[in-house]
Design a protein around this motif. Sequence first.
Motif, mmCIF file in Angstrom:
data_model
loop_
_atom_site.group_PDB
_atom_site.id
_atom_site.type_symbol
_atom_site.label_atom_id
_atom_site.label_comp_id
_atom_site.label_asym_id
_atom_site.label_seq_id
_atom_site.Cartn_x
_atom_site.Cartn_y
_atom_site.Cartn_z
ATOM 1 N N GLU A 1 -2.378 -17.645 14.874
ATOM 2 C CA GLU A 1 -3.742 -17.712 14.353
ATOM 3 C C GLU A 1 -4.328 -16.329 14.076
ATOM 4 N N ASN A 2 -4.647 -16.062 12.790
ATOM 5 C CA ASN A 2 -5.313 -14.843 12.335
ATOM 6 C C ASN A 2 -4.492 -13.569 12.533
ATOM 7 N N ALA A 3 -3.181 -13.686 12.741
ATOM 8 C CA ALA A 3 -2.307 -12.526 12.918
ATOM 9 C C ALA A 3 -1.289 -12.479 11.787
ATOM 10 N N PHE A 4 -1.295 -11.374 11.019
ATOM 11 C CA PHE A 4 -0.453 -11.247 9.838
ATOM 12 C C PHE A 4 0.504 -10.072 9.997
ATOM 13 N N PRO A 5 1.783 -10.253 9.697
ATOM 14 C CA PRO A 5 2.754 -9.161 9.825
ATOM 15 C C PRO A 5 2.349 -7.944 9.003
ATOM 16 N N PHE A 6 2.515 -6.764 9.608
ATOM 17 C CA PHE A 6 2.197 -5.502 8.934
ATOM 18 C C PHE A 6 3.292 -4.497 9.272
ATOM 19 N N LEU A 7 3.847 -3.836 8.251
ATOM 20 C CA LEU A 7 4.955 -2.909 8.427
ATOM 21 C C LEU A 7 4.745 -1.687 7.537
ATOM 22 N N TYR A 8 5.209 -0.529 8.008
ATOM 23 C CA TYR A 8 5.223 0.631 7.127
ATOM 24 C C TYR A 8 6.316 1.601 7.543
ATOM 25 N N ASP A 9 6.691 2.448 6.577
ATOM 26 C CA ASP A 9 7.578 3.570 6.853
ATOM 27 C C ASP A 9 6.969 4.803 6.202
ATOM 28 N N GLU A 10 6.975 5.932 6.935
ATOM 29 C CA GLU A 10 6.368 7.155 6.439
ATOM 30 C C GLU A 10 7.295 8.329 6.709
ATOM 31 N N VAL B 1 0.851 -1.191 0.000
ATOM 32 C CA VAL B 1 0.000 0.000 0.000
ATOM 33 C C VAL B 1 0.888 1.242 0.000
ATOM 34 N N PHE B 2 0.675 2.120 -0.972
ATOM 35 C CA PHE B 2 1.384 3.391 -1.060
ATOM 36 C C PHE B 2 0.363 4.512 -0.808
ATOM 37 N N ARG B 3 0.706 5.420 0.093
ATOM 38 C CA ARG B 3 -0.174 6.557 0.374
ATOM 39 C C ARG B 3 0.610 7.852 0.259
ATOM 40 N N SER B 4 0.137 8.748 -0.613
ATOM 41 C CA SER B 4 0.729 10.081 -0.768
ATOM 42 C C SER B 4 -0.292 11.097 -0.279
ATOM 43 N N ARG B 5 0.103 11.933 0.696
ATOM 44 C CA ARG B 5 -0.853 12.863 1.314
ATOM 45 C C ARG B 5 -0.268 14.271 1.382
ATOM 46 N N LEU B 6 -1.067 15.249 0.967
ATOM 47 C CA LEU B 6 -0.745 16.671 1.122
ATOM 48 C C LEU B 6 -1.656 17.247 2.198
ATOM 49 N N ASN C 1 -2.175 32.516 12.518
ATOM 50 C CA ASN C 1 -2.867 32.527 11.236
ATOM 51 C C ASN C 1 -2.059 31.857 10.131
ATOM 52 N N SER C 2 -0.855 31.404 10.437
ATOM 53 C CA SER C 2 0.002 30.789 9.429
ATOM 54 C C SER C 2 -0.552 29.425 9.008
ATOM 55 N N VAL C 3 -0.306 29.083 7.741
ATOM 56 C CA VAL C 3 -0.692 27.781 7.211
ATOM 57 C C VAL C 3 0.574 26.957 6.982
ATOM 58 N N SER C 4 0.609 25.776 7.572
ATOM 59 C CA SER C 4 1.734 24.864 7.401
ATOM 60 C C SER C 4 1.394 23.868 6.292
ATOM 61 N N LEU C 5 2.291 23.749 5.310
ATOM 62 C CA LEU C 5 2.099 22.821 4.196
ATOM 63 C C LEU C 5 3.035 21.636 4.384
ATOM 64 N N ARG C 6 2.449 20.443 4.347
ATOM 65 C CA ARG C 6 3.227 19.224 4.622
ATOM 66 C C ARG C 6 2.845 18.135 3.618
ATOM 67 N N PHE C 7 3.870 17.404 3.174
ATOM 68 C CA PHE C 7 3.642 16.257 2.305
ATOM 69 C C PHE C 7 4.138 15.011 3.022
ATOM 70 N N ARG C 8 3.310 13.933 2.991
ATOM 71 C CA ARG C 8 3.649 12.686 3.665
ATOM 72 C C ARG C 8 3.615 11.541 2.655
ATOM 73 N N GLN C 9 4.653 10.716 2.710
ATOM 74 C CA GLN C 9 4.715 9.558 1.822
ATOM 75 C C GLN C 9 4.881 8.295 2.664
ATOM 76 N N GLU D 1 9.949 14.590 9.809
ATOM 77 C CA GLU D 1 9.644 13.450 10.690
ATOM 78 C C GLU D 1 9.728 12.157 9.893
ATOM 79 N N ASN D 2 10.020 11.073 10.617
ATOM 80 C CA ASN D 2 9.961 9.738 10.026
ATOM 81 C C ASN D 2 9.337 8.777 11.036
ATOM 82 N N ARG D 3 8.440 7.909 10.540
ATOM 83 C CA ARG D 3 7.804 6.913 11.404
ATOM 84 C C ARG D 3 7.987 5.528 10.798
ATOM 85 N N LEU D 4 8.482 4.629 11.604
ATOM 86 C CA LEU D 4 8.641 3.230 11.201
ATOM 87 C C LEU D 4 7.758 2.375 12.099
ATOM 88 N N PHE D 5 6.841 1.620 11.493
ATOM 89 C CA PHE D 5 5.911 0.761 12.239
ATOM 90 C C PHE D 5 6.252 -0.699 11.986
#
Length: 241
Positions: free
Chosen positions: A166-175, A132-137, A146-154, A193-197
């Motif tokens: 039983e019924n448990a499947f490995p799930f990993l992501y990096d963002e 799964v690939f997610r690109s978010r603005l 009043n400032s607006v912060s613009l951020r892009f996340r991949q 920022e970086n997040r590793l799950f």
Amino acid sequence: MWLLAKLLADFIIDLTIYRSVIIIFLAFFIQNCFALQQNTKQWLGFSTQQSFGRNNQWRSFIFSQLRFIDQSHLWQAVLLESGLGYKLAADKSMWLGYRWTGRDPYNGFFYENRLFQQLIWDKKLTPFSLFVFRSRLEEITRSRTNSVSLRFRQRFAVEIRHALFENAFPFLYDEVFFQLNHPSYETQSFIAENRLFLGFNLFFTKKTWWEIGYINQYQIKTPQQTQNQMSHILSCTYNFN
């Protein structure tokens, strides 16, 4: 089992290389990169998604989460997010959404309003894995400015379709979070920022499951937070569709 082990090992190696490149980049371009403040956190949430319309091409979701930190003021944030999506193809969807976040409710409370647009692509590249690939603005405003912060996340995520138990499947992501402008309260770095799950999805039915795991969160210093932060997070999210 040999194929599963190879797929998992290759993916972890790729993530390690990918993350190492980011840390090396930070080391060269950010002063005092390794002057870290370390935290322990707990994130508890729920998420639901529904399909509707002709051929179920329209989708909606609601996500909410409580965030706690092991400091004198335990409750760090509460958030509520919702969005509307449209299925562009069998494996692609486009979304518009909004998130409200209340921060530090017992220690100088303020809130954030966040609009976002995202594209999600999910693909079965092998019989044993879902990518799964997610690109978010994001456009973010705070209650005190009043400032607006613009951020892009991949984000890049993978679920291994072979049960750990039983019924448990490995799930990993990096963002990775990229800061596109620099309001006074945000980091002055391009990479924010970086997040590793690392965890697993525990299914009760095909439409209900827990996402349980560990998040390593690395945040670059801001004018208000003078040290970079590394947080070790226990994350549990209940999902139902």
